[in-house]
Write a protein that holds these residues in place. Structure first.
Motif, PDB file in Angstrom:
ATOM      1  N   ALA A  23      98.145  25.904 -26.284  1.00 40.36           N
ATOM      2  CA  ALA A  23      98.102  26.675 -25.041  1.00 40.36           C
ATOM      3  C   ALA A  23      99.149  27.783 -25.056  1.00 40.36           C
ATOM      4  CB  ALA A  23      98.314  25.758 -23.849  1.00 40.36           C
ATOM      5  N   ILE A  24     100.277  27.519 -25.659  1.00 36.87           N
ATOM      6  CA  ILE A  24     101.322  28.545 -25.749  1.00 36.87           C
ATOM      7  C   ILE A  24     100.859  29.696 -26.631  1.00 36.87           C
ATOM      8  CG2 ILE A  24     103.670  28.997 -26.547  1.00 36.87           C
ATOM      9  CD1 ILE A  24     104.335  26.134 -25.658  1.00 36.87           C
ATOM     10  N   TYR A  25     100.133  29.393 -27.713  1.00 41.73           N
ATOM     11  CA  TYR A  25      99.585  30.441 -28.562  1.00 41.73           C
ATOM     12  C   TYR A  25      98.655  31.349 -27.756  1.00 41.73           C
ATOM     13  CZ  TYR A  25     101.096  27.823 -32.721  1.00 41.73           C
ATOM     14  OH  TYR A  25     101.815  27.176 -33.676  1.00 41.73           O
ATOM     15  N   GLY A  26      97.777  30.751 -26.962  1.00 41.37           N
ATOM     16  CA  GLY A  26      96.873  31.537 -26.137  1.00 41.37           C
ATOM     17  C   GLY A  26      97.614  32.369 -25.111  1.00 41.37           C
ATOM     18  N   LEU A  27      98.667  31.818 -24.535  1.00 42.14           N
ATOM     19  CA  LEU A  27      99.461  32.558 -23.555  1.00 42.14           C
ATOM     20  C   LEU A  27     100.159  33.757 -24.180  1.00 42.14           C
ATOM     21  CD1 LEU A  27     100.540  32.613 -20.632  1.00 42.14           C
ATOM     22  CD2 LEU A  27     102.467  31.252 -21.459  1.00 42.14           C
ATOM     23  N   VAL A  28     100.672  33.584 -25.379  1.00 37.92           N
ATOM     24  CA  VAL A  28     101.340  34.694 -26.077  1.00 37.92           C
ATOM     25  C   VAL A  28     100.358  35.836 -26.330  1.00 37.92           C
ATOM     26  CG1 VAL A  28     102.378  35.338 -28.295  1.00 37.92           C
ATOM     27  CG2 VAL A  28     103.166  33.305 -27.093  1.00 37.92           C
ATOM     28  N   VAL A  29      99.170  35.501 -26.796  1.00 39.41           N
ATOM     29  CA  VAL A  29      98.169  36.537 -27.073  1.00 39.41           C
ATOM     30  C   VAL A  29      97.699  37.186 -25.774  1.00 39.41           C
ATOM     31  CG1 VAL A  29      95.863  36.942 -28.001  1.00 39.41           C
ATOM     32  CG2 VAL A  29      97.479  35.545 -29.248  1.00 39.41           C
ATOM     33  N   ALA A  30      97.557  36.413 -24.714  1.00 42.34           N
ATOM     34  CA  ALA A  30      97.146  36.980 -23.428  1.00 42.34           C
ATOM     35  C   ALA A  30      98.179  37.967 -22.905  1.00 42.34           C
ATOM     36  CB  ALA A  30      96.916  35.874 -22.413  1.00 42.34           C
ATOM     37  N   VAL A  31      99.449  37.635 -23.017  1.00 41.47           N
ATOM     38  CA  VAL A  31     100.507  38.553 -22.585  1.00 41.47           C
ATOM     39  C   VAL A  31     100.529  39.792 -23.464  1.00 41.47           C
ATOM     40  CG1 VAL A  31     103.020  38.823 -22.426  1.00 41.47           C
ATOM     41  CG2 VAL A  31     101.910  36.785 -21.503  1.00 41.47           C
ATOM     42  N   LEU A  32     100.335  39.620 -24.760  1.00 41.88           N
ATOM     43  CA  LEU A  32     100.307  40.755 -25.680  1.00 41.88           C
ATOM     44  C   LEU A  32      99.158  41.699 -25.354  1.00 41.88           C
ATOM     45  CD1 LEU A  32     101.644  41.882 -28.291  1.00 41.88           C
ATOM     46  CD2 LEU A  32      99.885  40.656 -29.547  1.00 41.88           C
ATOM     47  N   ILE A  33      97.993  41.155 -25.065  1.00 39.60           N
ATOM     48  CA  ILE A  33      96.827  41.977 -24.725  1.00 39.60           C
ATOM     49  C   ILE A  33      97.022  42.633 -23.368  1.00 39.60           C
ATOM     50  CG2 ILE A  33      94.372  41.887 -24.150  1.00 39.60           C
ATOM     51  CD1 ILE A  33      94.089  39.774 -26.351  1.00 39.60           C
ATOM     52  N   ALA A  34      97.559  41.886 -22.404  1.00 39.14           N
ATOM     53  CA  ALA A  34      97.756  42.450 -21.060  1.00 39.14           C
ATOM     54  C   ALA A  34      98.770  43.575 -21.070  1.00 39.14           C
ATOM     55  CB  ALA A  34      98.195  41.355 -20.102  1.00 39.14           C
ATOM     56  N   ASN A  35      99.782  43.484 -21.911  1.00 35.11           N
ATOM     57  CA  ASN A  35     100.784  44.551 -21.982  1.00 35.11           C
ATOM     58  C   ASN A  35     100.274  45.786 -22.708  1.00 35.11           C
ATOM     59  OD1 ASN A  35     102.733  43.204 -20.537  1.00 35.11           O
ATOM     60  ND2 ASN A  35     103.673  42.322 -22.360  1.00 35.11           N
ATOM     61  N   SER A  36      99.221  45.642 -23.503  1.00 37.23           N
ATOM     62  CA  SER A  36      98.693  46.790 -24.235  1.00 37.23           C
ATOM     63  C   SER A  36      97.582  47.508 -23.475  1.00 37.23           C
ATOM     64  CB  SER A  36      98.192  46.359 -25.615  1.00 37.23           C
ATOM     65  OG  SER A  36      97.029  45.569 -25.481  1.00 37.23           O
ATOM     66  N   LEU A  37      97.212  47.007 -22.306  1.00 38.83           N
ATOM     67  CA  LEU A  37      96.157  47.662 -21.520  1.00 38.83           C
ATOM     68  C   LEU A  37      96.690  48.937 -20.885  1.00 38.83           C
ATOM     69  CD1 LEU A  37      94.545  44.616 -19.707  1.00 38.83           C
ATOM     70  CD2 LEU A  37      93.672  45.846 -21.680  1.00 38.83           C
ATOM     71  N   ASN A  38      95.840  49.945 -20.835  1.00 46.76           N
ATOM     72  CA  ASN A  38      96.184  51.185 -20.153  1.00 46.76           C
ATOM     73  C   ASN A  38      94.946  51.699 -19.423  1.00 46.76           C
ATOM     74  OD1 ASN A  38      94.648  52.064 -22.292  1.00 46.76           O
ATOM     75  ND2 ASN A  38      96.343  53.044 -23.357  1.00 46.76           N
ATOM     76  N   ASP A  39      95.047  52.853 -18.805  1.00 47.34           N
ATOM     77  CA  ASP A  39      93.946  53.369 -17.993  1.00 47.34           C
ATOM     78  C   ASP A  39      92.787  53.894 -18.822  1.00 47.34           C
ATOM     79  OD1 ASP A  39      95.264  52.721 -15.692  1.00 47.34           O
ATOM     80  OD2 ASP A  39      96.252  54.661 -15.525  1.00 47.34           O
ATOM     81  N   GLY A  40      93.033  54.380 -19.996  1.00 45.61           N
ATOM     82  CA  GLY A  40      91.968  54.928 -20.830  1.00 45.61           C
ATOM     83  C   GLY A  40      91.077  53.839 -21.397  1.00 45.61           C
ATOM     84  N   ILE A  41      89.782  54.139 -21.480  1.00 44.63           N
ATOM     85  CA  ILE A  41      88.840  53.171 -22.035  1.00 44.63           C
ATOM     86  C   ILE A  41      88.527  53.565 -23.469  1.00 44.63           C
ATOM     87  CG2 ILE A  41      86.514  52.248 -21.873  1.00 44.63           C
ATOM     88  CD1 ILE A  41      86.672  52.654 -18.875  1.00 44.63           C
ATOM     89  N   ASN A  42      88.869  52.683 -24.374  1.00 46.09           N
ATOM     90  CA  ASN A  42      88.587  52.877 -25.782  1.00 46.09           C
ATOM     91  C   ASN A  42      87.805  51.646 -26.246  1.00 46.09           C
ATOM     92  OD1 ASN A  42      88.519  53.367 -28.485  1.00 46.09           O
ATOM     93  ND2 ASN A  42      90.718  53.737 -28.704  1.00 46.09           N
ATOM     94  N   HIS A  43      86.518  51.827 -26.501  1.00 50.89           N
ATOM     95  CA  HIS A  43      85.660  50.685 -26.786  1.00 50.89           C
ATOM     96  C   HIS A  43      86.073  49.930 -28.043  1.00 50.89           C
ATOM     97  CE1 HIS A  43      83.011  51.418 -23.484  1.00 50.89           C
ATOM     98  NE2 HIS A  43      82.805  52.680 -23.870  1.00 50.89           N
ATOM     99  N   SER A  44      86.486  50.631 -29.064  1.00 52.60           N
ATOM    100  CA  SER A  44      86.857  49.929 -30.298  1.00 52.60           C
ATOM    101  C   SER A  44      88.101  49.072 -30.082  1.00 52.60           C
ATOM    102  CB  SER A  44      87.069  50.920 -31.435  1.00 52.60           C
ATOM    103  OG  SER A  44      88.155  51.775 -31.151  1.00 52.60           O
ATOM    104  N   ARG A  45      89.084  49.587 -29.345  1.00 52.70           N
ATOM    105  CA  ARG A  45      90.292  48.784 -29.054  1.00 52.70           C
ATOM    106  C   ARG A  45      89.955  47.586 -28.186  1.00 52.70           C
ATOM    107  NH1 ARG A  45      95.975  50.353 -29.609  1.00 52.70           N
ATOM    108  NH2 ARG A  45      96.086  48.567 -28.257  1.00 52.70           N
ATOM    109  N   ASN A  46      89.031  47.787 -27.244  1.00 49.59           N
ATOM    110  CA  ASN A  46      88.650  46.668 -26.379  1.00 49.59           C
ATOM    111  C   ASN A  46      87.931  45.575 -27.155  1.00 49.59           C
ATOM    112  OD1 ASN A  46      89.813  47.809 -24.138  1.00 49.59           O
ATOM    113  ND2 ASN A  46      87.932  48.822 -23.484  1.00 49.59           N
TER     114      ASN A  46
END
Length: 112
Positions: A23-46
């Motif tokens: 569960a900690i592994y999943g939490l780390v990746v979720a925080v990493l993904i949430a911090n990399s989100l921005n307003d621009g939509i880039n389909h390949s990054r998503n």
């Protein structure tokens, strides 16, 4: 375990703790993904983010099943024969490796 062998209770908690690490592994990746989100939509990054989440999630699921099955069998075996404890730890470490591999793939995918 507490009914059969009161002295081995703390040793029988180890599979539960190792399953919680998934569960900690999943939490780390979720925080990493949430911090990399921005307003621009880039389909390949998503899609890379989706793949990162799926890799850590599915590998954590597989590792959790392995830890659950091995933990149950080995805790019951350790109650009858305490020398099985070292073998249980080794098998649990290899089962945890499945989740760790998914975490590494998620890191690679989320940083692209």
């Amino acid at each position: 375990m507490s009914v059969m062998r009161l002295d081995l209770i703390m040793k029988s908690i180890i599979p539960v703790v190792m399953a919680g690490i998934m569960a900690i592994y999943g939490l780390v990746v979720a925080v990493l993904i949430a911090n990399s989100l921005n307003d621009g939509i880039n389909h390949s990054r998503n899609f890379f983010r989706l793949g990162a989440g799926l890799s850590v999630g599915l590998s954590g699921l597989a590792a959790g099943f392995a830890i659950g099955i091995v933990g149950d069998a080995c805790v019951r075996g350790t109650a009858q024969q305490p020398c099985l404890f070292v073998g249980m730890i080794l098998i649990l470490i290899f089962a945890e490796g499945l989740g760790l591999y998914g975490l590494m793939v998620a890191f690679i995918l989320s940083t692209k």
